[in-house]
Enzyme design. Sequence first.
Site, PDB file in Angstrom:
ATOM      1  CG  HIS A 111      -1.734  -1.193   1.468  1.00 28.03           C
ATOM      2  ND1 HIS A 111      -2.893  -1.479   0.768  1.00 28.03           N
ATOM      3  CD2 HIS A 111      -1.577  -2.220   2.345  1.00 28.03           C
ATOM      4  CE1 HIS A 111      -3.403  -2.616   1.215  1.00 28.03           C
ATOM      5  NE2 HIS A 111      -2.623  -3.090   2.173  1.00 28.03           N
TER       6      HIS A 111
HETATM    7  O1  RIB Z   1      -4.991  -0.517   5.106  1.00 27.24           O
HETATM    8  C1  RIB Z   1      -3.615  -0.438   4.796  1.00 27.24           C
HETATM    9  C2  RIB Z   1      -2.969   0.640   5.607  1.00 27.24           C
HETATM   10  O2  RIB Z   1      -3.090   0.340   6.993  1.00 27.24           O
HETATM   11  C3  RIB Z   1      -1.456   0.744   5.356  1.00 27.24           C
HETATM   12  O3  RIB Z   1      -1.029   2.062   5.567  1.00 27.24           O
HETATM   13  C4  RIB Z   1      -0.879  -0.152   6.408  1.00 27.24           C
HETATM   14  O4  RIB Z   1       0.461   0.203   6.767  1.00 27.24           O
HETATM   15  C5  RIB Z   1      -1.805   0.126   7.563  1.00 27.24           C
HETATM   16  O5  RIB Z   1      -1.347   1.330   8.204  1.00 27.24           O
END
Ligand code: RIB
Length: 312
Positions: free
Chosen positions: A241
């Site tokens: 992500h």
């Molecule tokens: O849903 C994914 C996000 O939540 C990313 O930023 C991961 O690191 C968690 O913080």
Amino acid sequence: MPRPIIIDTDPGQDDALAILLALASPELDVRGITCVAGNVPLALTSRNARIVCELAGRTNVLVYAGASAPLERELVTAEYVHGKTGLDGYDLPEPSMPLAEGHAVDFIIETTMDSAPGSLTLCALGPLTNLGQALRQAPEIGPRLREIVLMGGGLFEGGNTTPSAEFNIYVDPEAADLVMHCGAPVVMIPLDLTHQTLTSDAIIADFRAMPNATGPATAGLLDFFERFDVEKYGSQGGPLHDPNVIAYLLQPDLYGGRHINVEIETGSALTRGMTVADWWRVTDRTANVLYLRNVDVAGYWQLLKDRLSQLP
Ligand code: RIB
Ligand code: CA
């Protein structure tokens, strides 16, 4: 002239790779890293951010501790994804660099007010508590920021923490609501996009084969990080992500989306933290977000590999 940024983060393996990408990129001037409770508690996120800076050979980066809990709610963490340390997957030494003096929220406010209007970008990789608190204390920082680029939310992909909410927004929906209406240009990188940037055995092998220390460390962190999502989604790899936030700053042409209205559910228990994204523009609500949905996946991974291969 390098672009000044603050990275607000809850490392987290994917946050770690986003920080590495930023520190490997001379186009960016990382003014500071502000840590927030999220994936793991604040003591660990602020430890992990320093571990990553030391891996990158950048012990001069200012790392601040920030909020240890959301604005209004109990903290929800995600050790089930990131492991008990938040950086499981590769043994890295405990940090020797100290935390910077002062609170992350004060650093965000002071740095924004000391920077020329429209010059500072805030990159948010975790729950938005620090920024929400800063906006409560000093609402004038919103219109003064160049951009807020955040990983969070989702529409077509639903949620990853509840059926309707993505983790970062779910943990602190009140902070996210403040950010959506703060007066800064907001760029949202949701699950609709990050679920396309999946790791793979070949990608992890490329990192493992790098002759530096960063490559094998990255491979170990990815191996650990993807296992939960592979089991959950049955996909070949896990969605990486957070580095999308930094990649967007470096190569915006890799990304596409549209300006739409996004509101945050803060009232309902059932849909707490839902990003109500008006992608089809069925309302007349103001377009307050650049909502990114498309990414050049090959370009993303090439950028990440190119830059991380240049680190120690
Ligand atoms: O849903 C994914 C996000 O939540 C990313 O930023 C991961 O690191 C968690 O913080
Ligand atoms: Ca994160």
